[in-house]
Design an enzyme around this catalytic site. Structure first.
Site, PDB file in Angstrom:
ATOM      1  N   TYR A  49      -9.838   7.055  16.248  1.00 35.91           N
ATOM      2  CA  TYR A  49     -10.609   6.768  15.042  1.00 35.91           C
ATOM      3  C   TYR A  49     -11.445   8.003  14.645  1.00 35.91           C
ATOM      4  CZ  TYR A  49      -8.714   2.255  16.073  1.00 35.91           C
ATOM      5  OH  TYR A  49      -7.814   1.251  16.338  1.00 35.91           O
ATOM      6  N   ARG A  66     -18.370   5.714  23.562  1.00 32.01           N
ATOM      7  CA  ARG A  66     -17.135   5.405  24.292  1.00 32.01           C
ATOM      8  C   ARG A  66     -16.098   6.497  24.039  1.00 32.01           C
ATOM      9  NH1 ARG A  66     -13.041   0.238  24.618  1.00 32.01           N
ATOM     10  NH2 ARG A  66     -13.304   0.076  26.855  1.00 32.01           N
ATOM     11  N   GLY A  79     -11.458  -5.981  29.491  1.00 36.55           N
ATOM     12  CA  GLY A  79     -11.043  -6.433  28.172  1.00 36.55           C
ATOM     13  C   GLY A  79     -10.287  -7.742  28.285  1.00 36.55           C
TER      14      GLY A  79
HETATM   15  C1  LIG Z   1      -7.328  -7.567  21.684  1.00 40.68           C
HETATM   16  C2  LIG Z   1      -7.944  -6.233  22.014  1.00 40.68           C
HETATM   17  C3  LIG Z   1      -8.747  -5.599  21.086  1.00 40.68           C
HETATM   18  C4  LIG Z   1      -9.376  -4.374  21.385  1.00 40.68           C
HETATM   19  N1  LIG Z   1     -10.241  -3.801  20.463  1.00 40.68           N
HETATM   20  C5  LIG Z   1     -10.983  -2.715  20.819  1.00 40.68           C
HETATM   21  C6  LIG Z   1     -12.034  -2.236  19.983  1.00 40.68           C
HETATM   22  O1  LIG Z   1     -12.353  -2.796  18.913  1.00 40.68           O
HETATM   23  N2  LIG Z   1     -12.724  -1.150  20.408  1.00 40.68           N
HETATM   24  C7  LIG Z   1     -12.429  -0.506  21.588  1.00 40.68           C
HETATM   25  O2  LIG Z   1     -13.095   0.479  21.931  1.00 40.68           O
HETATM   26  N3  LIG Z   1     -11.464  -0.963  22.411  1.00 40.68           N
HETATM   27  C8  LIG Z   1     -10.741  -2.060  22.077  1.00 40.68           C
HETATM   28  N4  LIG Z   1      -9.818  -2.570  22.951  1.00 40.68           N
HETATM   29  C9  LIG Z   1      -9.638  -1.941  24.280  1.00 40.68           C
HETATM   30  C10 LIG Z   1     -10.503  -2.672  25.330  1.00 40.68           C
HETATM   31  O3  LIG Z   1     -11.887  -2.489  25.059  1.00 40.68           O
HETATM   32  C11 LIG Z   1     -10.208  -2.132  26.752  1.00 40.68           C
HETATM   33  O4  LIG Z   1     -10.468  -0.750  26.778  1.00 40.68           O
HETATM   34  C12 LIG Z   1      -8.765  -2.390  27.168  1.00 40.68           C
HETATM   35  O5  LIG Z   1      -8.405  -3.746  26.961  1.00 40.68           O
HETATM   36  C13 LIG Z   1      -8.560  -2.003  28.651  1.00 40.68           C
HETATM   37  O6  LIG Z   1      -9.372  -2.796  29.496  1.00 40.68           O
HETATM   38  P1  LIG Z   1      -8.699  -3.977  30.374  1.00 40.68           P
HETATM   39  O7  LIG Z   1      -7.613  -3.325  31.181  1.00 40.68           O
HETATM   40  O8  LIG Z   1      -9.784  -4.557  31.205  1.00 40.68           O
HETATM   41  O9  LIG Z   1      -8.126  -4.971  29.383  1.00 40.68           O
HETATM   42  C14 LIG Z   1      -9.153  -3.755  22.649  1.00 40.68           C
HETATM   43  C15 LIG Z   1      -8.320  -4.408  23.580  1.00 40.68           C
HETATM   44  C16 LIG Z   1      -7.729  -5.628  23.284  1.00 40.68           C
HETATM   45  C17 LIG Z   1      -6.865  -6.311  24.332  1.00 40.68           C
END
Ligand SMILES: Cc1cc2nc3c(=O)[nH]c(=O)nc-3n(C[C@H](O)[C@H](O)[C@H](O)COP(=O)(O)O)c2cc1C
Length: 356
Positions: free
Chosen positions: A180, A227, A311
């Site tokens: 972004y 971040r 996440g």
């Molecule tokens: C549905 C979804 C939407 C996400 N939207 C964002 C977001 O708006 N901003 C962001 O920094 N990361 C976003 N992410 C990334 C998550 O914050 C996170 O970094 C990612 O899911 C990895 O973590 P995890 O392995 O615990 O799921 C999104 C992830 C998912 C699954």
């Protein structure tokens, strides 16, 4: 020895435990990009997190790229977020807002007709993005920001941070990852400016450094986090030397005394980004990506991270902290309802239950 369930202070924000809810876009805002009753309920259900970081929230109409994402630039949006903050605080939680300006990663049909698509350089993102009906379409060709426009974009972020605090949100996190706008400035392939906002490493990091300085000036450094995801290629990112870029960025940010660095630690960066953060940044670190309860606990116990974020696990487990603490099974999230694009769609959103 610290564990996942011990309290920690990140800047000026006290967390009851170290298990953070990572920011997740869910495409369920109302027609004016305002938080709905359903969003209030979704965040309230997850207030057991040490800290919730909200879904990416646009600081301005031009910052919007996806359908039904919320903003923090109009009175109805601020009022909606105030209800979210009140609900989370009422349930004993803490909440930070992620400020997300998509820059070139934007689809025309997803945003206001008069909202421009801007970027450091007039180079489009190669990755299609879903339009209002959920079908991916090409992103719009961006216009390169004029040098005199860049301070105005930075001001929008500072105003958005003030709005978040006015709504009762505890802190903000600048989204500098995932291709972004801030990352478009950082990466050598998307920032081909020859003025003071590009070119050298010092030029490419300037936008992030000045934006975080402005936000910290508006709401205090202890309520300002950021971040990053060094080395990620999402949304067409291809930095010639991410280790060099992020080392310089972190060294420049370190003296600001910000509340946290939230790291998305990808395994294929060609270097260990957690080691890079620890070598160049002395503030608190929230580590993320692909963690389990046990790997997260090991990171905390070893002092490698001050907090950890999840996440996917939060989507289907609103009581995640209790499930971890008691060693209970986790429910698997349904990917087909991650982004439904309807503000009143509770499926896969608020209908996941606590463990019986
Ligand atoms: C549905 C979804 C939407 C996400 N939207 C964002 C977001 O708006 N901003 C962001 O920094 N990361 C976003 N992410 C990334 C998550 O914050 C996170 O970094 C990612 O899911 C990895 O973590 P995890 O392995 O615990 O799921 C999104 C992830 C998912 C699954």
């Amino acid at each position: 020895m610290s564990d996942l369930y011990s309290p920690v202070r990140l800047g000026d924000v006290d967390l009851a435990n170290r298990i953070v809810m990572a920011p997740m876009t869910r495409d369920r805002a109302g027609p004016d990009d305002e938080p709905t009753d359903l969003m209030v309920e979704y965040y309230r259900q997850r207030a057991g997190a040490g800290l919730i970081v909200t879904e990416g929230t646009q600081p301005s109409p031009a910052g919007k790229g996806y359908w039904r994402t919320p903003g923090i630039h109009s009175p109805v949006q601020i009022a909606g977020w105030a209800r979210v903050a009140e609900a989370v605080h009422g349930a004993g939680g803490r909440i930070a807002m992620q400020l997300m300006h998509v820059g070139r990663a934007s689809v025309r049909a997803n945003k206001a007709a008069d909202a421009p698509t801007v970027a450091p350089s007039a180079i489009p993102s190669p990755d299609p993005i879903p339009g209002p009906d959920g079908v991916p379409v090409p992103t719009e060709m961006p216009r390169a920001l004029l040098a005199e426009e860049i301070p105005l974009v930075i001001d929008e972020y500072a105003t958005a941070a003030r709005n978040a605090r006015a709504a009762g949100i505890d802190a903000v996190e600048l989204h500098c990852a995932s291709g972004y706008l801030p990352m478009q400035f950082l990466s050598s392939n998307s920032n081909q400016r020859s003025d003071g906002w590009g070119g050298s490493v010092a030029g490419r990091i300037r936008f992030v450094v000045e934006t975080l300085t402005a936000i910290a000036g508006a709401i205090g450094p202890g309520r300002t986090g950021f971040r990053i995801c060094p080395g990620v290629t999402f949304n067409g990112m291809a930095d010639a030397d991410p280790a060099e870029t992020y080392s310089a960025l972190l060294r420049a940010l370190d003296p600001l005394g910000l509340a946290w660095c939230h790291l998305i630690h990808v395994p294929n960066a060609g270097f260990d980004s957690l080691e890079l953060v620890r070598a160049n940044w002395s503030g608190p670190v929230i580590e993320n990506c692909g963690l389990t309860r046990d790997t997260a606990q090991d990171l905390i116990a070893a002092g490698k991270a001050d907090a950890v974020s999840f996440g996917y696990a939060w989507i289907a487990n609103p009581d995640l902290v209790e499930r971890f603490r008691k060693g209970l099974a986790l429910t698997k999230a349904d990917r087909t309802t991650f982004y439904t694009g309807h503000g009143d769609d509770a499926r896969g959103y608020t209908d996941y239950k606590e463990h019986p």
